[in-house]
Design a protein around this motif. Structure first.
Motif, short mmCIF file in Angstrom:
data_model
loop_
_atom_site.label_atom_id
_atom_site.label_comp_id
_atom_site.label_asym_id
_atom_site.label_seq_id
_atom_site.Cartn_x
_atom_site.Cartn_y
_atom_site.Cartn_z
N GLU A 1 0.82 -1.21 0.00
CA GLU A 1 0.00 0.00 0.00
C GLU A 1 0.85 1.26 0.00
OE1 GLU A 1 -3.33 0.39 -0.27
OE2 GLU A 1 -3.32 -1.75 -0.70
N THR A 2 2.04 1.15 0.60
CA THR A 2 2.91 2.33 0.66
C THR A 2 4.37 1.89 0.78
OG1 THR A 2 3.31 4.46 1.79
CG2 THR A 2 2.78 2.56 3.18
N GLY B 1 6.71 6.59 -0.41
CA GLY B 1 5.25 6.61 -0.51
C GLY B 1 4.80 5.71 -1.64
N ALA B 2 4.91 6.20 -2.86
CA ALA B 2 4.72 5.38 -4.07
C ALA B 2 6.06 5.28 -4.77
CB ALA B 2 3.69 6.01 -4.98
#
Length: 204
Positions: free
Chosen positions: A58-59, A64-65
């Motif tokens: 998810e992260t 983060g991405a």
């Protein structure tokens, strides 16, 4: 695929053999598409990551991405994306070079200290050629091209995809190379062409 064919997939234009796979879970984000296309892109990434036997998350704790896809109409739009210049050094020069070349796509990879992939940036200028492609085809092609560090010439004049009836699929031999590349006993990074022999043994 034989060893020579596999070696060519990871031999760059300067003659250097370089293989790398993701060293962390993949966390994709896609900018510039509608909700329907977003679902298609995420589905393609999920399918190719699952094929590789790798993981998504998810992260990413650092970024983060870590897989960012940008879809846009004009290269100059990238210069307006907040903080992108911090993530992509010399962005104005890159944009000018891609504009001059009339390019419609470009990929940048970032690597960790071990040399495995830690981030990728995919830029898609939606010209007539890309806009005419089905979203599923475009998304699958991009997912395949970022799951490994392929040669800059790996898919010149050919595609990693094939049509099976009404559907577009990943060519089985390319899928086999991806699975072999993510075999846990294989290194995450390789610079010696003998690595292609080991891949070929697993593909066979």
């Amino acid at each position: 695929m034989g060893p020579a064919e596999i070696e060519a997939l990871f031999t760059r234009g300067d003659g250097q053999y370089l293989f790398a796979r993701w060293g962390r879970p993949v966390v994709p984000v896609v900018f510039g598409v509608d909700d329907a296309s977003l679902a298609v892109f995420k589905g393609a990434f999920e399918a190719v990551v699952a094929l590789a036997g790798h993981r998504m998350a998810e992260t990413d704790p650092e970024l983060g991405a870590n897989l960012m896809v940008f879809c846009f109409r004009d290269w100059a739009e990238l210069l307006e994306v907040k903080d992108l210049g911090r993530l992509v050094p010399e962005l104005p020069a890159l944009v000018a070079r891609l504009e001059a070349a009339g390019a419609n796509q470009y990929r940048i990879f970032r690597f960790d200290a071990a040399g495995t992939i830690k981030a990728a940036f995919v830029f898609l200028r939606m010209d007539a050629a890309l806009a005419a492609m089905e979203a599923e085809t475009l998304a699958l092609a991009q997912a395949v091209q970022v799951i490994l560090l392929w040669s800059d010439r790996a898919f010149d004049g050919t595609s990693p995809l094939a049509r099976a009836g009404e559907r577009v699929i990943l060519r089985p031999e390319i899928g086999a190379v991806i699975r072999a590349g993510y075999d846990p006993v294989m290194p995450g990074v390789a610079r010696d062409p003998s690595h292609a022999l080991r891949l070929a043994a697993r593909v066979g």
